[in-house]
Design a protein around this motif. Structure first.
Motif, PDB file in Angstrom:
ATOM      1  N   ALA A 155       0.822  -1.212   0.000  1.00 58.34           N
ATOM      2  CA  ALA A 155       0.000   0.000   0.000  1.00 58.34           C
ATOM      3  C   ALA A 155       0.856   1.262   0.000  1.00 58.34           C
ATOM      4  CB  ALA A 155      -0.946   0.000   1.200  1.00 58.34           C
ATOM      5  N   ALA A 156       2.062   1.180   0.550  1.00 55.40           N
ATOM      6  CA  ALA A 156       2.955   2.338   0.559  1.00 55.40           C
ATOM      7  C   ALA A 156       3.383   2.706  -0.862  1.00 55.40           C
ATOM      8  CB  ALA A 156       4.181   2.058   1.425  1.00 55.40           C
ATOM      9  N   VAL A 157       3.717   1.695  -1.647  1.00 52.16           N
ATOM     10  CA  VAL A 157       4.120   1.943  -3.040  1.00 52.16           C
ATOM     11  C   VAL A 157       2.930   2.459  -3.850  1.00 52.16           C
ATOM     12  CG1 VAL A 157       5.086   0.904  -5.129  1.00 52.16           C
ATOM     13  CG2 VAL A 157       5.954   0.224  -2.882  1.00 52.16           C
ATOM     14  N   LYS A 158       1.764   1.856  -3.646  1.00 51.56           N
ATOM     15  CA  LYS A 158       0.557   2.306  -4.352  1.00 51.56           C
ATOM     16  C   LYS A 158       0.219   3.744  -3.984  1.00 51.56           C
ATOM     17  CE  LYS A 158      -1.543  -2.243  -4.793  1.00 51.56           C
ATOM     18  NZ  LYS A 158      -2.644  -3.124  -4.360  1.00 51.56           N
ATOM     19  N   TYR A 159       0.367   4.079  -2.711  1.00 56.13           N
ATOM     20  CA  TYR A 159       0.079   5.441  -2.270  1.00 56.13           C
ATOM     21  C   TYR A 159       0.943   6.437  -3.027  1.00 56.13           C
ATOM     22  CZ  TYR A 159      -0.921   9.488   0.593  1.00 56.13           C
ATOM     23  OH  TYR A 159      -1.311  10.750   1.000  1.00 56.13           O
ATOM     24  N   LEU A 160       2.229   6.167  -3.131  1.00 54.83           N
ATOM     25  CA  LEU A 160       3.121   7.089  -3.843  1.00 54.83           C
ATOM     26  C   LEU A 160       2.782   7.175  -5.322  1.00 54.83           C
ATOM     27  CD1 LEU A 160       6.511   6.325  -2.088  1.00 54.83           C
ATOM     28  CD2 LEU A 160       5.317   8.538  -2.143  1.00 54.83           C
ATOM     29  N   ASN A 161       2.383   6.058  -5.907  1.00 54.73           N
ATOM     30  CA  ASN A 161       2.002   6.072  -7.315  1.00 54.73           C
ATOM     31  C   ASN A 161       0.785   6.969  -7.531  1.00 54.73           C
ATOM     32  OD1 ASN A 161       0.600   5.190  -9.809  1.00 54.73           O
ATOM     33  ND2 ASN A 161       2.325   3.793  -9.940  1.00 54.73           N
ATOM     34  N   ARG A 162      -0.221   6.846  -6.681  1.00 54.37           N
ATOM     35  CA  ARG A 162      -1.417   7.683  -6.802  1.00 54.37           C
ATOM     36  C   ARG A 162      -1.114   9.127  -6.435  1.00 54.37           C
ATOM     37  NH1 ARG A 162      -1.950   3.222  -7.674  1.00 54.37           N
ATOM     38  NH2 ARG A 162      -3.821   1.941  -7.782  1.00 54.37           N
ATOM     39  N   LEU A 163      -0.208   9.320  -5.482  1.00 52.75           N
ATOM     40  CA  LEU A 163       0.079  10.673  -5.022  1.00 52.75           C
ATOM     41  C   LEU A 163       0.618  11.548  -6.144  1.00 52.75           C
ATOM     42  CD1 LEU A 163       0.154  12.672  -2.688  1.00 52.75           C
ATOM     43  CD2 LEU A 163       2.454  11.824  -2.157  1.00 52.75           C
ATOM     44  N   SER A 164       1.523  11.030  -6.939  1.00 53.81           N
ATOM     45  CA  SER A 164       2.062  11.855  -8.029  1.00 53.81           C
ATOM     46  C   SER A 164       0.960  12.193  -9.028  1.00 53.81           C
ATOM     47  CB  SER A 164       3.244  11.164  -8.700  1.00 53.81           C
ATOM     48  OG  SER A 164       2.858   9.907  -9.194  1.00 53.81           O
ATOM     49  N   ASP A 165       0.042  11.257  -9.263  1.00 49.29           N
ATOM     50  CA  ASP A 165      -1.109  11.557 -10.127  1.00 49.29           C
ATOM     51  C   ASP A 165      -1.988  12.631  -9.494  1.00 49.29           C
ATOM     52  OD1 ASP A 165      -0.270   9.594 -11.924  1.00 49.29           O
ATOM     53  OD2 ASP A 165      -1.522   8.049 -11.004  1.00 49.29           O
ATOM     54  N   TRP A 166      -2.181  12.528  -8.175  1.00 48.60           N
ATOM     55  CA  TRP A 166      -2.979  13.526  -7.456  1.00 48.60           C
ATOM     56  C   TRP A 166      -2.368  14.910  -7.637  1.00 48.60           C
ATOM     57  CZ3 TRP A 166      -3.154  17.433  -4.064  1.00 48.60           C
ATOM     58  CH2 TRP A 166      -4.346  17.698  -3.398  1.00 48.60           C
ATOM     59  N   PHE A 167      -1.054  15.006  -7.460  1.00 49.39           N
ATOM     60  CA  PHE A 167      -0.391  16.299  -7.615  1.00 49.39           C
ATOM     61  C   PHE A 167      -0.562  16.842  -9.035  1.00 49.39           C
ATOM     62  CE2 PHE A 167       2.715  15.056  -4.037  1.00 49.39           C
ATOM     63  CZ  PHE A 167       2.012  15.784  -3.088  1.00 49.39           C
ATOM     64  N   PHE A 168      -0.489  15.963 -10.031  1.00 54.86           N
ATOM     65  CA  PHE A 168      -0.642  16.416 -11.412  1.00 54.86           C
ATOM     66  C   PHE A 168      -2.038  16.991 -11.639  1.00 54.86           C
ATOM     67  CE2 PHE A 168      -1.978  15.709 -15.803  1.00 54.86           C
ATOM     68  CZ  PHE A 168      -1.052  16.516 -16.445  1.00 54.86           C
TER      69      PHE A 168
END
Length: 190
Positions: A155-168
């Protein structure tokens, strides 16, 4: 509860540091690089918040708190020992990933589809969110590299993957819902 009554300890003067379970590792260990870059992401987010107001600022504050959760997760190896730990370690949960996805979908619903890549810039908030995006992508790469060598909460890796999309997506919202995006023009300066 966290109690910090002494900031320097001198225990890391030899180039090592303690993980959350007390294990000492080199300060340039993959795990330390990963959670250190999560901390760097959080610092860039603090700069972005200087330009945010209202719900945007509240959302960024939630993410800052999540990033501390993520750092706590990454600094505590040996997930198998979680059940035996006197104090169960803090782990990022799938619900935190889902919250990011829900927020991305809500923000993206008001944006026109892209016809080109977006250059980092536009408003001050958007420019800072692009910086957050790139630093969080680096944190993700470091977490993926760490996960190839050691156990890491998926879930930590998934969170970071979604986070960069969120920032975009949030950067586009900060640019007048995409109206003020700076678009890449391929070969424009040839």
């Amino acid at each position: 509860m966290v109690v910090l009554n002494r900031i320097y300890t001198r225990t890391g003067d030899g180039g090592d540091t303690a993980l959350g379970n007390g294990t000492r590792v080199a300060k340039n260990a993959a795990r330390v690089e990963a959670y250190g870059t999560v901390d760097e992401t959080n610092a860039t987010l603090g700069l972005a918040r200087l330009h945010a107001e209202g719900e945007a600022d509240a959302a960024l504050a939630r993410i800052q708190n999540d990033l501390f959760d993520l750092g706590a997760d990454l600094c505590r190896p040996d997930m198998a020992a979680d059940a035996r730990a006197e104090y169960p370690p803090l782990r990022v949960t799938p619900a935190q990933v889902t919250r990011l996805e829900t927020e991305i979908d809500a923000m993206n619903a008001h944006l026109a589809p892209l016809r080109s890549f977006v250059l980092p810039g536009g408003s001050a908030l958007a420019a800072h969110l692009h910086l957050c995006r790139t630093v969080s992508r680096r944190a993700e790469r470091l977490c993926v590299a760490l996960a190839a060598e050691e156990e890491v909460n998926p879930a930590a890796v998934k969170y970071l993957n979604r986070l960069s999309d969120w920032f975009f997506v949030a950067s586009r919202v900060a640019n007048g819902n995409g109206a003020d995006d700076v678009l890449w023009v391929p070969g424009a300066n040839r």
